[in-house]
Design an enzyme around this catalytic site. Structure first.
Site, PDB file in Angstrom:
ATOM      1  CE1 TYR A 148      -4.018   2.069   0.396  1.00 26.77           C
ATOM      2  CE2 TYR A 148      -2.590   3.360   1.822  1.00 26.77           C
ATOM      3  CZ  TYR A 148      -3.743   3.233   1.092  1.00 26.77           C
ATOM      4  OH  TYR A 148      -4.634   4.276   1.036  1.00 26.77           O
ATOM      5  CE  LYS A 152      -3.321   5.049  -2.250  1.00 25.81           C
ATOM      6  NZ  LYS A 152      -4.180   5.551  -3.360  1.00 25.81           N
ATOM      7  CB  VAL A 181     -10.134  10.085   6.090  1.00 23.77           C
ATOM      8  CG1 VAL A 181     -11.363  10.962   5.900  1.00 23.77           C
ATOM      9  CG2 VAL A 181      -8.877  10.815   5.646  1.00 23.77           C
ATOM     10  CB  THR A 183     -14.278   6.998   4.655  1.00 24.39           C
ATOM     11  OG1 THR A 183     -13.165   6.098   4.525  1.00 24.39           O
ATOM     12  CG2 THR A 183     -13.799   8.431   4.528  1.00 24.39           C
TER      13      THR A 183
END
Length: 273
Positions: A148, A152, A181, A183
């Site tokens: 990951y 990114k 965040v 979400t």
């Protein structure tokens, strides 16, 4: 006000991007796999904000379906003025011993797709002499958290290089690098975040508002909140051995038996770490 195309628009940061852009009177092209959610969102945006919302159903880990989205970006008769490359997923697996097919799917979604769509959008926007590309990266780009982080890091570096190439064309490129965040991202990926404190979390509304403001100003690296700008500065200055130690600590926080939700059940959504 022009048209914006948002990938991963059915949930998370993508959903917030769609609403804030609609409120700012942008027409929208909504891209994701979940047709029912996209159609419902399109009706809500049209009714609530008075904009046009086009639904484009696509699995962005499939090259042929990515090309359909790229063709929409190339359409000079229906120009797209802002591309938001937001779709992503959380694997929640170690690379060693993990499912290679799922790794390849994540790579396609979070690296190849932004590459292909940015290429299509940039060509069309440069011809018109205006436009903007917003690629969702992460503060994880500066860390050592498996593939990951690698994905990114590529998005961040790619966007910086694209911004250099676009200078003077009237087109800009911005990499959004948020931290955690609130979400659906972690829940849908079955990622246990209970060990992370409340102060580490950002609100999606604030992240998107800052990102869009930075796009308007032509900022290349957008890092919402002072706390994550400080984290990013520390990560850039710290020796890589310290960064790797942080990565080992984060792995230790993970539940050894945790697995991500199946691809059949998990819509790729925004990259909200």
């Amino acid at each position: 006000m022009g048209t914006a195309l948002v990938t991963g628009a059915s949930a998370g940061l993508g959903l917030e991007f769609a609403w804030q852009l609609a409120t700012a009177r942008h027409d929208l092209v909504l891209v994701a796999r979940d047709e029912a959610r996209l159609t419902r969102l399109a009706h809500q945006l049209e009714a609530g904000a008075g904009v046009r919302a086009e639904v484009l159903v696509a699995d962005l880990s499939d090259r042929a379906q990515v090309e359909r989205v790229a063709d929409r970006l190339r359409d000079d008769e229906r120009p797209v003025g802002l591309l938001v490359n937001n779709a992503g997923l959380g694997l929640n697996q170690r690379f060693v011993g993990g499912d290679l097919e799922r790794e390849e799917r994540a790579l396609d979604l979070m690296v190849r797709t932004p590459l292909v769509l940015s290429h299509a959008a940039a060509d069309a926007m440069v011809r018109r002499g205006r436009g903007a590309i917003l690629n969702v990266a992460s503060v994880a780009a500066l860390l050592a958290s498996g593939t990951y982080s690698a994905h990114k890091a590529w998005v961040r570096s790619f966007t910086e290089g694209l911004a250099v190439e676009l200078k003077g064309t009237g087109v800009t490129a911005t990499a959004l690098c948020p931290g955690f965040v609130r979400t659906e991202f972690h829940e849908r990926g079955a990622i246990d975040v209970s060990a992370y404190p409340d102060f580490a979390w950002l609100d999606a509304e604030d992240v998107v508002a800052r990102a869009l403001a930075d796009v308007r100003r032509g900022v290349v690296i957008s890092t919402p909140s002072l706390r994550y700008r400080s984290v990013s500065a520390a990560a850039r200055l710290a020796p890589r051995s310290a960064i790797r130690a942080v990565g080992r600590y984060r792995k230790a926080l993970e539940s050894p038996g945790a697995t991500a939700s199946s691809e059949a059940d998990a819509e790729p959504v925004d990259d909200a770490r």
